[in-house]
Each structure stands twice: as structure tokens, then as C-alpha cells.
Write a protein that holds these residues in place. Structure first.
Motif, mmCIF file in Angstrom:
data_model
loop_
_atom_site.group_PDB
_atom_site.id
_atom_site.type_symbol
_atom_site.label_atom_id
_atom_site.label_comp_id
_atom_site.label_asym_id
_atom_site.label_seq_id
_atom_site.Cartn_x
_atom_site.Cartn_y
_atom_site.Cartn_z
ATOM 1 N N LEU A 78 -13.764 21.890 1.851
ATOM 2 C CA LEU A 78 -12.358 21.815 1.434
ATOM 3 C C LEU A 78 -11.831 20.388 1.558
ATOM 4 O O LEU A 78 -11.779 19.813 2.648
ATOM 5 C CB LEU A 78 -11.509 22.761 2.276
ATOM 6 N N ALA A 79 -11.456 19.821 0.419
ATOM 7 C CA ALA A 79 -10.955 18.445 0.367
ATOM 8 C C ALA A 79 -9.443 18.425 0.528
ATOM 9 O O ALA A 79 -8.744 19.351 0.104
ATOM 10 C CB ALA A 79 -11.358 17.799 -0.956
ATOM 11 N N THR A 80 -8.944 17.342 1.100
ATOM 12 C CA THR A 80 -7.498 17.232 1.330
ATOM 13 C C THR A 80 -6.741 16.676 0.127
ATOM 14 O O THR A 80 -5.511 16.633 0.160
ATOM 15 C CB THR A 80 -7.214 16.347 2.555
ATOM 16 N N SER A 81 -7.457 16.230 -0.899
ATOM 17 C CA SER A 81 -6.839 15.783 -2.163
ATOM 18 C C SER A 81 -6.007 14.509 -2.041
ATOM 19 O O SER A 81 -5.227 14.196 -2.934
ATOM 20 C CB SER A 81 -5.956 16.891 -2.759
ATOM 21 N N THR A 82 -6.162 13.762 -0.969
ATOM 22 C CA THR A 82 -5.227 12.662 -0.704
ATOM 23 C C THR A 82 -5.688 11.306 -1.231
ATOM 24 O O THR A 82 -5.133 10.273 -0.860
ATOM 25 C CB THR A 82 -4.954 12.562 0.798
ATOM 26 N N ALA A 83 -6.687 11.299 -2.106
ATOM 27 C CA ALA A 83 -7.152 10.021 -2.656
ATOM 28 C C ALA A 83 -6.296 9.535 -3.813
ATOM 29 O O ALA A 83 -6.395 8.372 -4.205
ATOM 30 C CB ALA A 83 -8.600 10.144 -3.117
ATOM 31 N N ALA A 84 -5.474 10.401 -4.372
ATOM 32 C CA ALA A 84 -4.630 10.009 -5.510
ATOM 33 C C ALA A 84 -3.278 10.698 -5.367
ATOM 34 O O ALA A 84 -3.146 11.898 -5.602
ATOM 35 C CB ALA A 84 -5.295 10.396 -6.828
ATOM 36 N N GLN A 85 -2.268 9.896 -4.967
ATOM 37 C CA GLN A 85 -0.939 10.466 -4.744
ATOM 38 C C GLN A 85 -0.263 10.846 -6.060
ATOM 39 O O GLN A 85 -0.550 10.274 -7.119
ATOM 40 C CB GLN A 85 -0.052 9.479 -3.961
ATOM 41 N N PRO A 86 0.669 11.816 -6.020
ATOM 42 C CA PRO A 86 1.393 12.231 -7.227
ATOM 43 C C PRO A 86 2.282 11.101 -7.763
ATOM 44 O O PRO A 86 2.726 10.220 -7.012
ATOM 45 C CB PRO A 86 2.239 13.415 -6.755
ATOM 46 N N ALA A 87 2.561 11.156 -9.060
ATOM 47 C CA ALA A 87 3.391 10.130 -9.696
ATOM 48 C C ALA A 87 4.789 10.086 -9.091
ATOM 49 O O ALA A 87 5.371 9.001 -8.931
ATOM 50 C CB ALA A 87 3.459 10.386 -11.200
ATOM 51 N N TRP A 88 5.348 11.263 -8.756
ATOM 52 C CA TRP A 88 6.704 11.273 -8.203
ATOM 53 C C TRP A 88 6.772 10.479 -6.895
ATOM 54 O O TRP A 88 7.798 9.869 -6.576
ATOM 55 C CB TRP A 88 7.207 12.713 -7.976
ATOM 56 N N MET A 89 5.670 10.481 -6.138
ATOM 57 C CA MET A 89 5.650 9.775 -4.860
ATOM 58 C C MET A 89 5.672 8.260 -5.085
ATOM 59 O O MET A 89 6.426 7.530 -4.425
ATOM 60 C CB MET A 89 4.411 10.185 -4.060
ATOM 61 N N SER A 90 4.862 7.791 -6.019
ATOM 62 C CA SER A 90 4.857 6.357 -6.330
ATOM 63 C C SER A 90 6.197 5.909 -6.888
ATOM 64 O O SER A 90 6.653 4.786 -6.616
ATOM 65 C CB SER A 90 3.749 6.051 -7.336
ATOM 66 N N LYS A 91 6.831 6.771 -7.674
ATOM 67 C CA LYS A 91 8.120 6.426 -8.284
ATOM 68 C C LYS A 91 9.232 6.373 -7.241
ATOM 69 O O LYS A 91 10.039 5.430 -7.206
ATOM 70 C CB LYS A 91 8.460 7.454 -9.362
ATOM 71 N N LYS A 92 9.282 7.369 -6.372
ATOM 72 C CA LYS A 92 10.356 7.447 -5.387
ATOM 73 C C LYS A 92 10.144 6.468 -4.228
ATOM 74 O O LYS A 92 11.115 5.951 -3.655
ATOM 75 C CB LYS A 92 10.463 8.874 -4.852
ATOM 76 N N TYR A 93 8.880 6.200 -3.896
ATOM 77 C CA TYR A 93 8.555 5.327 -2.773
ATOM 78 C C TYR A 93 7.610 4.217 -3.248
ATOM 79 O O TYR A 93 6.406 4.238 -2.959
ATOM 80 C CB TYR A 93 7.900 6.129 -1.645
ATOM 81 N N PRO A 94 8.129 3.250 -3.984
ATOM 82 C CA PRO A 94 7.260 2.219 -4.577
ATOM 83 C C PRO A 94 6.490 1.385 -3.557
ATOM 84 O O PRO A 94 5.474 0.779 -3.903
ATOM 85 C CB PRO A 94 8.235 1.356 -5.392
ATOM 86 N N ASP A 95 6.956 1.345 -2.307
ATOM 87 C CA ASP A 95 6.216 0.585 -1.290
ATOM 88 C C ASP A 95 4.846 1.188 -0.993
ATOM 89 O O ASP A 95 4.014 0.540 -0.349
ATOM 90 C CB ASP A 95 7.020 0.515 0.011
ATOM 91 N N ILE A 96 4.622 2.403 -1.487
ATOM 92 C CA ILE A 96 3.314 3.024 -1.295
ATOM 93 C C ILE A 96 2.247 2.333 -2.130
ATOM 94 O O ILE A 96 1.057 2.389 -1.814
ATOM 95 C CB ILE A 96 3.391 4.533 -1.648
ATOM 96 N N LEU A 97 2.665 1.635 -3.195
ATOM 97 C CA LEU A 97 1.719 1.001 -4.109
ATOM 98 C C LEU A 97 1.236 -0.335 -3.539
ATOM 99 O O LEU A 97 2.018 -1.094 -2.969
ATOM 100 C CB LEU A 97 2.357 0.795 -5.479
ATOM 101 N N PRO A 98 -0.041 -0.648 -3.718
ATOM 102 C CA PRO A 98 -0.609 -1.848 -3.093
ATOM 103 C C PRO A 98 -0.345 -3.120 -3.901
ATOM 104 O O PRO A 98 0.012 -3.077 -5.074
ATOM 105 C CB PRO A 98 -2.108 -1.537 -3.063
ATOM 106 N N VAL A 99 -0.549 -4.242 -3.233
ATOM 107 C CA VAL A 99 -0.535 -5.566 -3.857
ATOM 108 C C VAL A 99 -1.957 -6.094 -3.834
ATOM 109 O O VAL A 99 -2.617 -6.053 -2.787
ATOM 110 C CB VAL A 99 0.419 -6.521 -3.110
#
Length: 679
Positions: A78-99
Motif C-alpha cells: 500500500l503506497a501513500t501516494s505522496t510523490a505528486a501533490q494535488p494541483a489545488w495544494m500547489s495553487k493554494k500553497y505555492p511555497d510547496i513548489l521548489p526552486v
């Protein structure tokens, strides 16, 4: 045995039912059973479907899949699915995105596209892992937890810079110590406040030269690699701890990638219940390189069996030339993994995607959608064979007398170095020495710098450029007790911060090796020197070619076994032996041709009665696993023609056919035999 959850060799792989309508799911189950599949990994990339918004979770579709899998008596990784966050998360919390290293802020998309030091990412990923554990803790078919997928992202955002400062402060304590460890007096880089520490990137200390990351300050760059490896590990550990609190008896893993440079897998393995990895060699990859990566994965946890989490049943989609695996190769390479310590054989993927970048990546079920394909039939045949093996091999381990040291810090440091030669590649040197032992079918453990050496007769450390605290003393103790140690040019040069150990190379190894190196000559690609043997060592005699780097050294107790043949240092030592306690330490001062290594290491191993289990033709691979009083010898024929193996006076049970094997054993092209006997 790894765990009671591993009763047999697990055979299966990644299943993505959320990419398909429910009507196909039942047909998938029928075909899985026909192929002998007994485990599925799901749902690896389903975070968006599991959590469609911040406050809403949807597990009903996964419940249906889990119930269907259980009805068909198939286990779940059973995988936790956390390798690719949902689009809504990146949109609402842009600091989650890397530089990235060039200072560019990434947009949403791809996978593993998050800042590993984002508190938002860690909060959401840990919460999802916890909810999955709470929901499926009593699921009877839960065999393994699979966290995220193929970690490896570096980030250079301001959040990471702040976290790096905290990491450095914890590691070194004071500004003065940082300046000392990083040699910040060079180029006037002295810092006076923690806020003056910045993330090393292409905006300041680093640049790209012919595909190689270069840096002005190796100490800073080296520590940033350590910090980034630790940062991703903290993401993994947060999910791990949330899961283990709820399901303490279920093993937890994440899929590693062999010799993946960005992450220090020896540190990661300490936090994994079982190591798992993804094996994707090209059709032209040397067999020894694949074997070495299997042995490295086994060595991460001191010889414990590992999981082959992913391989393709037919072809990749992302290499430049994605050739098919020829008939028999998938089976052969699967058994190669088992031969080197795998207790599972798993694929990416079980059903072939019909869109996006992996639609041409191989699968057990092809786009044709039925079982009347070459690949499916090969998978079904292998599934039946693995089922028949039962638990015979589960938990069995290797017993090696020879080991090769491998160290990620050393790898980073060697290739951050601004000299002496751009041709020096740490991994290539390790592969070269491994290939030599592998060609002689000598069992090899790939071990870390801190691994216990007491079980070995011979330890080889190619290009041991960085000598960490305590390493020299441990090697001295090993040799003093009767061990044989072999190292090479460009060894013993620096400490853990990439600062040169003064007083003459090889620094802390000088006493053990009985030499000191005055200069290092870097040869142009077309230039060669030679190594002239002074006295016969087994089959070693005459002259061998060498190049790339040549150490100019003096003897301090060691004796020269060979000398250089040309240039102004002709006649100076090129191969030395130092008697130390009851053992011997050897120094190879240049990069020799492979015939030299075969002859030299053959001499060393022959003197120690270290050899192959059987005498076999070229390109036939032998490995052994042991369990209680049972010995299992794997014979892998990588040739395109049949071979005959002389078994001598031994009498074996051949596990795949169930027949008795004695005197002579014939193995078909790309064929496999597993010979069992009591010892």
C-alpha cells in the motif's frame, strides 16, 4: 526471514486502477491470477483522487479495489501516494513548489515536484499517510507499506536556505567552526552571522561544466548535498512514524534507485524496515553493473534480503533507445535479482497506460488487453516457477569473503573536486573493480564506510579520496588482524569537509600503506604509461598499460611490486605491498587496464582461497544464498547459446525443474538453474 508478511517470493507490481473504468478491474484480477501475481502495489500516484480538496478525503474507490484484491487472495503493497501533490495544494500553497539550482521557481506538474523542507508538504503528506493507516490497519492482505516514490528532489528556495542554516548550526555549533570547516578565509568568504550562509547554486558558488556540477567551495556544496539528502529523508520519516504508530508490525519501505547520486542510501536504509529498489538497465548495460547495484541494495542493511520493487517486463519508455527485452531476458534478470538477495520480483507496471509519458512503458497486460502476448506468457511462466519455489529461498543470505567499500559522501567529494582530471568518475572506478571480481564469480558485498569488516578477508576501497573520522583506525585494525586491504590512486587526500590532510598523501592512510605520495600526474585521454611487474605474482608478469592519473610516491616501509615504465618517473613505484600486523595493504598508484586488475585480484583471492563455487564458461554468472543448513547456487547463463556446467562430485536438487543434478548440467540460452544441497 524479513518479516512474517513475506511468506513467499512476492510477484506483482504497480497497479493503477484509478486510470481505468471499474469494468476492467475484474478482468485485471482474472489476468493477474493467470500470471501468478500475488501482490499489487497501489495507489502510487493517487493523492489528487484520495484528497480532492483540503478538507475532503475520498477512500471509497480505493475500498472497492482493496476488497476486489482481497477476494482474489492477492496481497497489497500500500503506497501513500505522496510523490505528486494535488494541483489545488500547489495553487493554494505555492511555497510547496521548489526552486531549481538556477533560481527558477517551478510550477505545478511532474512528480516529486515539492520542496522537501516545506512544512505544508510535510503536514499534508503525513496526514494522508496517517489516514490510510487508520483506514486499512486491519486489512488482512496488507503486506508492505510503500512511502511516496523515488525521492530525489533538491531545492534552493529561501525556506531551504533557512533550514540549511539551522542544519549547519546544529552540525558545527559556532560561526567560527563553520569558517574553519569550510575554509572560508579562501577568497575572503569569512562569515560573521548565520544569515550570511546561502544555499550554494548557479547564482553563486556553483556552475555546470560539460554536465558536471562544479563549485568554488567543496565544503559548502558537500554539506548542501548532505542536507538535501537529510531533508528528503525527514519527509519519509514523518510518514514512516505516522504509519508505524498505527501498524507497527507491517514493514515500511520506499523505492530506491540503485546508484542514485543525490541521496545517501546508507543513511536512508537505517530508517527502512526493508530496502526496495527499481532496476531499469538498458539492453547494453554490462551484466556486472546490474549485479553490483543488487549487491549494493543488499549491503545497505548489512546483507539483509531486499525487494525488487520495479522492473519492466519488456521495455522502458524514457531511455534514448527503448529496446524490447529479448525472449528469456526478463526471466533471467528476475532470477538475477533473486540470486543477489531479492525476496520479491515486481514490475512497473501491471497494465499498460494508454496516455501520457508512460504509455509505451512495458506492462504485464499490454494495450491489446488480453493474455495472448509473448510478454504475458513469459510473465505467467515465471509466476508459476516462483510459486513452486514457495518459501525455500525467503530470508536466505549471501556469505562473502570479499567486499567493496562504497560511500556517497566520497562520491560527491571526488566529483566536486576541481581537479586533477575531469575523467575521474568515482562510480566508474567502483564498477571497474566490481566487474573484475564478478568476472571471476567471486561473491562480493557492497558495504559502507562504517560497516563491520570482521567477516571479510579482502576489502577494496577504490578512490578512497575522503577519509572520515575513525575510518583509518578501523582499516588498520582490519589489516592488523590478518585482512587484506586494497586501495588506489587519489586516496587518503581529504577529511569529511574536503579539507586536505596535510603532511603528505595518503594522509591518515599513510601508516597503513607504508608510502607517501608527493605529486599526482593527470594524463590526457590519449596518453598512457605502463606498469612493469618486478616479480611474478601468480600469473602477473611483464607490462600492463595504465593512464588517467599517476601517483608519484615514496616508500615508507612498503615494498614495490611494480614500477612505472615511462616518463620522468619511470622506475618509481606503481604497485606496493605493506605488511601490517598479520595482514597486508596494497596501493595501486594509477588507473590500470582491466587485465592488470584481473591478474592482481586473481592473485590476491587465490592466495586467500577465495573463488567461484563452480568452474563455468565465460558470461555465466554464479551466486549463492544460504539458509540454515541449505546452500543455493544460482547459475545464470547470459549467453545466447547453451552451456554445459561440470558439477564435479556434487549432487544437487535443481529447484526450478525439481530434478536431480549431478556430473554435468546443461543450461539453455538465457537459462537459469538453482542448485540446492545440504551443507
Amino acid at each position: 526471514m524479513l518479516n512474517p508478511n513475506f511468506p513467499v517470493i512476492y510477484y506483482g507490481g504497480d497497479y493503477n486502477p484509478d486510470q481505468w473504468p471499474e469494468v476492467i478491474w475484474k478482468e485485471d484480477m482474472r489476468m493477474f491470477k493467470a500470471a501468478g501475481i500475488n501482490i499489487v502495489t497501489l495507489p502510487v500516484f493517487s493523492w489528487a483522487k484520495l484528497q480532492p480538496s483540503e478538507e475532503v478525503y475520498d477512500f471509497e474507490w480505493l475500498d472497492k479495489v482493496m476488497d476486489l484484491v482481497a477476494q482474489n487472495e492477492i496481497k497489497v503493497c500500500l503506497a501513500t501516494s505522496t510523490a505528486a501533490q494535488p494541483a489545488w495544494m500547489s495553487k493554494k500553497y505555492p511555497d510547496i513548489l521548489p526552486v531549481d539550482i538556477n533560481g527558477h521557481k517551478r510550477a505545478h506538474g511532474g512528480r516529486v515536484n515539492f520542496c522537501p523542507n516545506s512544512s505544508v508538504y510535510r503536514r499534508f503528506s503525513t496526514a494522508l499517510a496517517k489516514k490510510l493507516a487508520e483506514r486499512y490497519k486491519d486489512y488482512p492482505g496488507l503486506a508492505v507499506w510503500h512511502i511516496a516514490n523515488e525521492y530525489g528532489n533538491y531545492c534552493y528556495c529561501e525556506n531551504c536556505a533557512a533550514s540549511f542554516r539551522a542544519w549547519v548550526k546544529q552540525r558545527y555549533g559556532t560561526i567560527e567552526e563553520v569558517n574553519r570547516r569550510w575554509n572560508m578565509s579562501f577568497w575572503g568568504h569569512t562569515i560573521y552571522d548565520w544569515d550570511e550562509i546561502v544555499a550554494p547554486s548557479h547564482l553563486n558558488e556553483m556552475w555546470l561544466d560539460n554536465g558536471r556540477q562544479c563549485t568554488n567551495f567543496q565544503g559548502i556544496a558537500l554539506d548542501y548535498n548532505r542536507f538535501m539528502s537529510d531533508s528528503s529523508l525527514q519527509c519519509y520519516k514523518a510518514e514512516y512514524e505516522a504509519i508505524k504508530e498505527i501498524t507497527p508490525d507491517i514493514p515500511v519501505t520506499t523505492n530506491l534507485m540503485g546508484t542514485f547520486k543525490p541521496l545517501d542510501y546508507f543513511k536512508w536504509a537505517r530508517c527502512m524496515d526493508v530496502v526496495s529498489w527499481d532496476n531499469y538497465p538498458s539492453a547494453v548495460e554490462p551484466v556486472s553493473n546490474v549485479a553490483m547495484r543488487h549487491d549494493l541494495m543488499r549491503g545497505l542493511k548489512d546483507g539483509q534480503p531486499f525487494m525488487l520493487m520495479e522492473q519492466t517486463p519488456s521495455q522502458q519508455n524514457w531511455q534514448q533507445y527503448n529496446s524490447l527485452k529479448r525472449p528469456g531476458v526478463m526471466r533471467l534478470w528476475s532470477y538475477q535479482a533473486v540470486a543477489h538477495g531479492a525476496d520479491s520480483v515486481m514490475f512497473f507496471q501491471l497494465r499498460r497506460s494508454f496516455g501520457a509519458c508512460e504509455k509505451y512503458h512495458g506492462a504485464v497486460i499490454a494495450h491489446a488487453g488480453h493474455e495472448n502476448t509473448r510478454v504475458f506468457n513469459e510473465c505467467a511462466k515465471l509466476g508459476a516457477e516462483l510459486k513452486a519455489l514457495g518459501d525455500k529461498l525467503i530470508g536466505s543470505t549471501a556469505r562473502s569473503k570479499a567486499a567493496i567499500m562504497f560511500d556517497w559522501d566520497n562520491w560527491w567529494a571526488v566529483e566536486f573536486s576541481s581537479g586533477p582530471s575531469i575523467r575521474l568518475k568515482y562510480l566508474e572506478q567502483v564498477e571497474k573493480y566490481y566487474r573484475c571480481l564478478h568476472s571471476m564469480n567471486i561473491s562480493i558485498d557492497m558495504i559502507g564506510i562504517e560497516s563491520d569488516l570482521s567477516a571479510y578477508e579482502v576489502v577494496i576501497a577504490p578512490v578512497l579520496y575522503m577519509v572520515k573520522p575513525g575510518t583509518a583506525k578501523r582499516l588498520e585494525s582490519f589489516v592488523e588482524a590478518g585482512g587484506v586491504f586494497i586501495t588506489t590512486f587519489f586516496s587518503g587526500i581529504v577529511n569529511e569537509n574536503d579539507l586536505v590532510t596535510l603532511g603528505g598523501y595518503p594522509g591518515e592512510l599513510r601508516k597503513l600503506l607504508g608510502i607517501w605520495v608527493e605529486e599526482i600526474d593527470a594524463l590526457f585521454p590519449e596518453a598512457k604509461n605502463s606498469i612493469v611487474i618486478k616479480e611474478e605474482l601468480g600469473t602477473m608478469k611483464g607490462t600492463y598499460s595504465c593512464g588517467m592519473l599517476c601517483d608519484l610516491m615514496h616508500l615508507e616501509g612498503a615494498r614495490e611490486l611494480a614500477v612505472y615504465g615511462s616518463d620522468f618517473y619511470a622506475g618509481r613505484p606503481a604497485l606496493t605491498e605493506n605488511l601490517y600486523g598479520d595482514g597486508r595493504a596494497y596501493y595501486i598508484a594509477s588507473d590500470p587496464e582491466e587485465d592488470f586488475l584481473k591478474d592482481f585480484i586473481g592473485y590476491i583471492c587465490g592466495a586467500g582461497d577465495i573463488g567461484a563455487a563452480l568452474d563455468v564458461p565465460e558470461n555465466v554468472e554464479l551466486t549463492q544464498r544460504f539458509k540454515e543448513n541449505k546452500e543455493f547456487t544460482f547459475v545464470l547463463n547470459h549467453n545466447d547459446f547453451a552451456v554445459d556446467i561440470n558439477l564435479g562430485s556434487g549432487c544437487f536438487s535443481e529447484l526450478i525443474t525439481g530434478k536431480t543434478a549431478q556430473i554435468m548440467l546443461s543450461i539453455e540460452p538465457k537459462g537459469v538453474a538453482i542448485l540446492e544441497r545440504e551443507i
